[in-house]
Design an enzyme around this catalytic site. Structure first.
Site, PDB file in Angstrom:
ATOM      1  N   SER A 187     -10.103  -1.103   6.519  1.00  0.00           N
ATOM      2  CA  SER A 187      -9.421  -0.993   5.394  1.00  0.00           C
ATOM      3  C   SER A 187      -8.690  -2.219   4.909  1.00  0.00           C
ATOM      4  CB  SER A 187      -8.262   0.396   5.429  1.00  0.00           C
ATOM      5  OG  SER A 187      -9.119   1.356   5.079  1.00  0.00           O
ATOM      6  N   LYS A 243       0.904  -1.132  -0.007  1.00  0.00           N
ATOM      7  CA  LYS A 243      -0.103   0.044   0.161  1.00  0.00           C
ATOM      8  C   LYS A 243       0.899   1.160  -0.031  1.00  0.00           C
ATOM      9  CE  LYS A 243      -3.975   1.765   2.541  1.00  0.00           C
ATOM     10  NZ  LYS A 243      -4.997   1.851   3.703  1.00  0.00           N
ATOM     11  N   SER A 262      -9.881   1.357   2.462  1.00  0.00           N
ATOM     12  CA  SER A 262      -8.948   2.252   1.701  1.00  0.00           C
ATOM     13  C   SER A 262      -7.842   1.416   0.978  1.00  0.00           C
ATOM     14  CB  SER A 262      -8.192   3.329   2.561  1.00  0.00           C
ATOM     15  OG  SER A 262      -7.492   2.446   3.623  1.00  0.00           O
TER      16      SER A 262
HETATM   17  N1  GLN Z   1     -13.226   3.782   5.869  1.00  0.00           N
HETATM   18  C1  GLN Z   1     -12.724   4.274   7.174  1.00  0.00           C
HETATM   19  C2  GLN Z   1     -12.296   5.669   6.892  1.00  0.00           C
HETATM   20  O1  GLN Z   1     -12.603   6.302   6.109  1.00  0.00           O
HETATM   21  C3  GLN Z   1     -11.636   3.273   7.527  1.00  0.00           C
HETATM   22  C4  GLN Z   1     -10.451   3.535   6.771  1.00  0.00           C
HETATM   23  C5  GLN Z   1      -9.188   2.995   7.364  1.00  0.00           C
HETATM   24  O2  GLN Z   1      -9.481   1.813   7.972  1.00  0.00           O
HETATM   25  N2  GLN Z   1      -7.995   3.457   6.918  1.00  0.00           N
HETATM   26  O3  GLN Z   1     -11.729   6.270   7.911  1.00  0.00           O
END
Ligand code: GLN
Length: 483
Positions: A163, A64, A139
């Site tokens: 994510s 990532k 994400s």
């Molecule tokens: N979807 C959540 C957010 O937007 C979690 C994102 C994540 O786990 N990095 O914050």
């Protein structure tokens, strides 16, 4: 390795698949071909010399884009880091290098890991390999898609609220968020530091376990990292879960729509037939998990992202810079403050700005007690719920997501709908427990695309530091399914 396939050969195979598919799927932001081939050559050299080869040696994966690989661009999918090249390796990367893993490139993501679809990437959307009109989740959407589309054997993602697990569910792969503290966060671009964890994606539970053992363990650069990982996966992936107490939360299942409910009920039946005991547990405060997250996360974001000011990192909008912002009504020359403001205005996307504003507001004088402090108190109650539940059950089984992958554009303009995608995953981050998403029976989609079926994951949340337990249960299911 039998000598039939070289590591260079395997790496080239993956690179050529990336070449083919990445323009459509866009799982990768950058491809580190030279690095990958050099790493692969080193492994082949070792094989030739008759040296001992580790499990990950010569195995290509993706990373990532918010995890630093020395000498490689790391944008976190934000324009503000467009020209940022990592000056050092993250601890997880150092460890994977020692294990001889091969790095194919950096995976797309939502900007600074905020989002659930990769639609917040400043560089373009990743497509779901099972249906390109749908999102891969987020994400870490690029990570999940790269594994699902055979453009990587493994991937590293980060999980702050779901994510890793949510995109794993959407793309039909395995994704593990370790216990908070199991894996060092050193060299991962910080988002919400009390929730962030790095973890693996893979096609199988066993592969995820192998990557986890490589990256886990104490690190002097991360004060929250704890305990070393010593056991080898063969010791705990026994396939035997007789007598295991698996907890289910009734309200979680009651709210699931038809096909999704059926999918999870089939999983429950499979576990029963494997000899597990299904017990009901309660997580009464989990209805506050989303609101608690959307106080704590933005607060930590507003503080962590203050460093992107156009001076210390990445791009700077100053009088010498000719960008599209010049067409706006910004006066020149700029003061220092204007440089800060213009750099952030140009460099940071709208979802990230929304979080920074929410967090700054919640932390401001007079509001701190009402929001941040209160959220921390409710966080303690959510954690307590888990302590209680784990008296009755060894782990908790839930769906990973309320729906399968949604369509690109479907939720992009509705932040609240997007936030709800994490309804089942977020509590594990708030409590700090480990959780894994495993592909369960696929589900029918909304019907708009004929009768296409999409992957759907289930989640196992374990006791603190009991990655072994959830990996064992996940593996037992997978083995049975593949029989
Ligand atoms: N979807 C959540 C957010 O937007 C979690 C994102 C994540 O786990 N990095 O914050």
């Amino acid at each position: 390795m039998s000598g039939e396939k070289t590591s260079v050969g395997l790496t080239e195979e993956y690179l050529s698949r990336i070449d083919d598919k990445n323009k459509d799927i866009f799982a990768y932001l950058s491809i580190t071909k030279d690095l990958a081939l050099e790493q692969a050559r080193r492994v082949d050299e070792k094989v030739k010399n008759g040296e001992k080869i580790g499990l990950l040696e010569g195995i290509p994966g993706s990373i990532k884009d918010m995890i630093l690989v020395k000498g490689v661009r790391a944008t976190a999918a934000s324009k503000i880091l467009d020209n940022y090249v990592a000056p050092y390796d993250a601890t997880v990367i150092e460890r994977l290098r020692e294990e001889g893993a091969v790095f194919l490139g950096k995976a797309n993501m939502d900007e600074f890991a905020m989002g659930s679809s990769t639609e917040n990437s400043a560089y373009g959307v990743t497509k779901n390999p099972h249906d390109p009109s749908r999102v891969p989740g987020g994400s870490s959407g690029g990570s999940a898609a790269s594994v699902a589309a055979d453009m990587a054997v493994w991937s590293l993602g980060t999980d702050t609220g779901g994510s890793i697990r949510q995109p794993a569910s959407f793309c039909g792969v395995v994704g593990l968020k370790p216990t908070y503290g199991r894996v060092s966060r050193h060299g991962a671009i910080a988002m919400a530091s009390s929730l962030d964890q790095i973890g693996p994606f893979a096609k199988t539970v066993e592969d995820a376990a192998i990557v986890l053992s490589a990256i886990a363990g104490e690190d002097k650069f991360d004060a929250t990292s704890a305990r070393s990982w010593t056991k080898s996966y063969q010791d705990y992936l026994t396939g035997d879960i007789r007598g295991l107490r698996i907890g289910i939360v009734k309200e979680y299942l009651d709210n699931l729509a038809g096909d999704m409910r059926e999918s999870i009920e089939k999983v429950i039946d499979s576990y029963k037939s494997l000899g597990a005991e299904i017990v009901e547990v309660e997580l009464p405060h989990s209805k506050y998990a989303l609101p608690v997250y959307y106080i704590i996360q933005p607060c930590e974001v507003s503080s962590n992202l203050a460093r992107y000011d156009g001076i210390k990192y990445g791009i700077r909008i100053d009088d010498n810079m000719n960008t599209d912002i010049e067409n706006g009504d910004i006066d020149m020359p700029r003061t220092l403050l204007e440089t800060y403001l213009d750099s952030r205005r140009y460099g940071i996307g709208s979802e990230v700005k929304r979080r920074i504003m929410l967090g700054t507001y919640a932390l401001s004088a007079g509001y701190y007690d009402a929001y941040y402090l209160k959220a921390q108190k409710v966080r303690a109650l959510i954690r307590k719920d888990f302590e209680e539940a784990y008296k009755k059950a060894d782990m908790i089984l839930t769906p990973t997501t309320p729906t399968p992958a949604f369509r690109i554009g479907e939720k992009a303009d509705d932040p609240l709908q997007m936030y709800l995608a994490d309804i089942f995953t977020i509590t594990a981050n708030i409590a700090g427990v480990p959780a894994i998403s495993v592909p369960g029976p696929s589900v029918e989609t909304d019907g708009k695309s004929a009768s296409r079926r999409m992957p759907f994951g289930f989640q196992l949340m374990g006791k603190w530091f009991d990655e072994e337990g959830i990996l064992c249960a996940a593996d037992a299911y997978e083995k049975m399914k593949n029989k």
